[in-house]
Design a protein around this motif. Structure first.
Motif, PDB file in Angstrom:
ATOM      1  N   UNK A   1       9.092  -0.450  -4.832  1.00  6.25           N
ATOM      2  CA  UNK A   1       9.371  -1.385  -5.912  1.00  6.25           C
ATOM      3  C   UNK A   1       8.722  -2.739  -5.652  1.00  6.25           C
ATOM      4  N   UNK A   2       8.668  -3.111  -4.384  1.00 10.04           N
ATOM      5  CA  UNK A   2       8.133  -4.428  -4.051  1.00 10.04           C
ATOM      6  C   UNK A   2       6.612  -4.428  -4.014  1.00 10.04           C
TER       7      UNK A   2
ATOM      8  N   UNK B   1       7.099  -7.164  17.222  1.00 10.45           N
ATOM      9  CA  UNK B   1       7.424  -6.010  18.062  1.00 10.45           C
ATOM     10  C   UNK B   1       6.195  -5.637  18.877  1.00 10.45           C
TER      11      UNK B   1
ATOM     12  N   UNK C   1       9.200  -1.503   0.431  1.00 10.38           N
ATOM     13  CA  UNK C   1       9.766  -0.732  -0.669  1.00 10.38           C
ATOM     14  C   UNK C   1       8.720  -0.548  -1.757  1.00 10.38           C
TER      15      UNK C   1
ATOM     16  N   UNK D   1       2.657   0.563   3.887  1.00  3.01           N
ATOM     17  CA  UNK D   1       3.348   1.675   4.519  1.00  3.01           C
ATOM     18  C   UNK D   1       4.846   1.429   4.575  1.00  3.01           C
ATOM     19  N   UNK D   2       5.192   0.198   4.883  1.00  2.00           N
ATOM     20  CA  UNK D   2       6.589  -0.036   5.258  1.00  2.00           C
ATOM     21  C   UNK D   2       7.443  -0.644   4.139  1.00  2.00           C
TER      22      UNK D   2
ATOM     23  N   UNK E   1       9.502  -7.716   0.945  1.00  2.00           N
ATOM     24  CA  UNK E   1      10.759  -7.169   0.429  1.00  2.00           C
ATOM     25  C   UNK E   1      11.676  -8.281  -0.071  1.00  2.00           C
ATOM     26  N   UNK E   2      11.675  -9.378   0.639  1.00  5.23           N
ATOM     27  CA  UNK E   2      12.601 -10.465   0.328  1.00  5.23           C
ATOM     28  C   UNK E   2      12.125 -11.297  -0.849  1.00  5.23           C
ATOM     29  N   UNK E   3      10.853 -11.656  -0.813  1.00  7.43           N
ATOM     30  CA  UNK E   3      10.338 -12.624  -1.772  1.00  7.43           C
ATOM     31  C   UNK E   3       9.680 -11.935  -2.964  1.00  7.43           C
ATOM     32  N   UNK E   4       9.159 -10.739  -2.742  1.00  3.09           N
ATOM     33  CA  UNK E   4       8.628  -9.940  -3.838  1.00  3.09           C
ATOM     34  C   UNK E   4       7.540 -10.669  -4.631  1.00  3.09           C
TER      35      UNK E   4
ATOM     36  N   UNK F   1       8.691  -7.931   5.848  1.00  2.15           N
ATOM     37  CA  UNK F   1       9.999  -8.543   5.649  1.00  2.15           C
ATOM     38  C   UNK F   1       9.952  -9.493   4.459  1.00  2.15           C
ATOM     39  N   UNK F   2       8.892 -10.285   4.439  1.00  3.44           N
ATOM     40  CA  UNK F   2       8.796 -11.309   3.416  1.00  3.44           C
ATOM     41  C   UNK F   2       8.506 -10.704   2.049  1.00  3.44           C
TER      42      UNK F   2
ATOM     43  N   UNK G   1       3.306  -3.749  -7.836  1.00  2.18           N
ATOM     44  CA  UNK G   1       2.285  -4.577  -8.486  1.00  2.18           C
ATOM     45  C   UNK G   1       1.763  -5.653  -7.549  1.00  2.18           C
TER      46      UNK G   1
END
Lengths: 379, 379
Positions: free
Chosen positions: A349-350, A243, A347, A344-345, A315-318, A312-313, A353
DNA sequence: GTTACTTCCTTCGATATCGAAGTCAAAGGG
DNA sequence: CCCTTTGACTTCGATATCGAAGGAAGTAAC
């Protein structure tokens, strides 16, 4: 990967040898715990490996409250691996023992655009040099491997559609090396090798991303402790759309790729336009340390863009760890900006740790990775 | 996951039973090929399993050029699994045999906001109902599992920070079910279960992403044939930032999350604003099929946004398959728009063999996935 | 020093697995 | 039809692994 000769080990012996070679186990007791075999079976196999002079017993380890373990080491004479990390203008060459410890490493200038035959022949000559000067007499070469700065088809050992390597497309690199060496041969993308090498420095972390921020942007992925290749192209993040306000066309034909803004090459171009000329991406780090404002702001912006892609990665791959290597990773604002964007962006949860840190394995990480993967082919 | 009682099988028997249960092997010869065991060992173990009435021999299979194999099946009396897929307003409940075949499936209304004690007790009562009405006499229940529409910590079986499930945060779901059943218990995120269930419909594909497009947007990831959990949050793509002109604040506190634009809930809201009111996301599919322009354009836009997020993940993860499920997946423009975005923007190397297709496993995929994961816990 | 405990490693009989050879049962070709 | 080929099992002796028991070598507490 191809290859014929292997170490003279049978079934269970290979697994035990690997555990010792990778440093995961140093005693019979640890071998039993990690291999799942019965302690008695381990003792029998280790006895054979000692007999075969592939392992040696060397002093004793530290007690964990009981009898001291008898420390096992790989025999120095068990074998050698010749590995290389091919870059755009340089090659790092290394001679490793089977436990992955470098006996000798050197860097030489090398123009990859000279084409595969020339470069690979030259590389093999350089390996022979290294072996002549640094190999202990009587220790056999067990495997050969190299990293390539472009996509590699893991099955065939061919280069596939590389961007900055004219003449290499679809070239059977593994076959040519195999023709000269008659040994297990490994050909792999350089960021992937770096990821494998780095993974060893993060024990306990089974899922990691290793970012290589240099002239280009590369990424290797370790899932469940093993390199993730997908269909051969996994880990590529350099042509993700970012972006931005402006719009830049990337060499790949799409607008606004990450690489067009945040790679070392892009930073150098932007700095040149601002009147600050540098020769190599590594020089940018010096500018940042000298607090040259243009450099700092450019690096920070690159970190932010990379970080936004990583959100993005993550959140997806954690993953457990994002290790940042490559010549730009020494610039602190880069990692700081990546961290800021991700934390900052993403989750909570992700990121709970998640550790985002500079790579630990240093400049030889790709060589170490090649050694680790070759070991699997050799055992 | 917790649990005590297991099937009375020893070591190698479990692996063989699993191969038969999952449908990978139907004969002793196939078992030998897939398990790596010697044909003779397979015969011995199979003999024991037949003796124990866990397997049955049933006719013969088709010849592959030689003697016909004697077909092996899981004994119907080997056991049952009770599984559920908990949604926001409905629950699907199922009774499976150990090979994952549904004996009975039903859907009931259920308000998840009633809180975990109420819902889980109600669910267990429903399981008992199912067992009374549909279980053949004398067949034991071997495991219980449920999908949860929110993040689940795989180790503890607790719900972690769910968004639309008041009262569930940190609730020990697995423990409560375990207290009532004294059997292996599985608690897992619903998109993850769906991914596992769907994976069985794509033999030969070891890396897949399964997108659930319903009221929310979920995603499950299969790496190397196994569910990837990361640290428990893997697969979340709903709060990724998308590129848009406008700016919408998501419930998570960040602007422009994918979920705020492309989820079924967001589409319903947008349609309501345009004067087209629907009750459930599934109704949007009807509107699209009736060529209602607002619906089609909204769905197509959602597909484009989802597709743009997927481009990043396709380059990075390089899957074999992206399967699109959930109530919205029946809308053809959704998948078409996803395909268009992915194929346009991704690296050719990454999309070369990529298949983007509607989910194959149908409505029960999460139940089937729960069965597949439970089988691992039971054997 | 004595005692208790922990961990490391080996011994040895019981058990599981392997693999080569053989049997059984089909398909396919003259 | 008879033969050959192919694949699906079985049988049986050789081999590898297991696991319980015990010795060896240390730590920790009194």
């Amino acid at each position: 990967m191809s290859g014929k000769e292997r170490l003279p080990v049978t079934g269970a012996q290979g697994g035990l040898l690997r555990l010792v070679a990778t440093g995961q186990a140093e005693s019979r007791a640890e071998l039993a715990r990690l291999s799942g075999l019965a302690a008695s079976s381990v003792s029998l196999r280790v006895e054979e490996l000692l007999e075969a002079r592939l392992l040696v017993e060397e002093g004793s380890g530290t007690s964990r409250g009981g009898r001291r373990p008898r420390r096992l080491r790989l025999a120095p004479s068990a074998g050698l691996l010749a590995v290389a990390d091919l870059g755009a203008h340089h090659v790092r060459l290394g001679l490793l023992d089977l436990s992955g410890t470098p006996l000798a490493v050197e860097e030489r200038a090398c123009d990859i655009t000279a084409g595969p035959e020339t470069v690979l022949d030259w590389m093999a000559d350089a390996f022979d040099d290294l072996l002549r000067t640094h190999a202990p007499p009587g220790v056999p070469l067990r495997g050969v491997g190299t990293g390539i700065p472009g996509p590699v088809d893991p099955a065939s050992g061919r280069v596939v559609g590389p961007s900055r390597m004219p003449g290499w497309n679809n070239y059977p690199v593994a076959d040519q090396l195999g023709a000269r060496y008659d040994l297990p041969v490994l050909v792999e993308n350089d960021a992937n090798l770096m990821a494998v090498g780095e993974a060893r420095s993060w024990p306990g972390s089974d899922n990691l991303m290793v970012l290589k921020a240099g002239t280009g942007i590369g990424c290797g992925v370790i899932v469940n402790g093993r390199l993730h290749r997908g269909r051969g192209a996994a880990g590529d993040i350099s042509h993700v759309r970012v972006r931005t306000d402006s719009s830049v066309m990337c060499a790949c034909g799409h607008p606004d790729c990450l690489e067009a803004y945040a790679s070392g090459a892009a930073l150098m171009a932007a700095l040149a336009e601002a009147g600050v000329a540098v020769d190599r991406p590594a020089d940018i780090v010096g500018l940042v340390n000298d607090a040259v404002p243009e450099a700092t702001s450019q690096v920070r912006n690159a970190g932010r863009l990379i970080g936004e892609v990583l959100t993005v990665l993550v959140n997806f791959f954690n993953p457990d760890v994002i290790a940042v290597g490559g010549s730009l990773s020494a610039a602190e604002p880069l990692i700081a900006a990546i961290r800021a964007a991700v934390y900052e962006r993403c989750l909570p949860l992700a990121t709970r740790d998640l550790e985002i840190a500079p790579a630990r394995a240093g400049q030889d990480s790709a060589l170490l990775g090649a050694g680790a993967l070759l070991l699997d082919a050799v055992l």
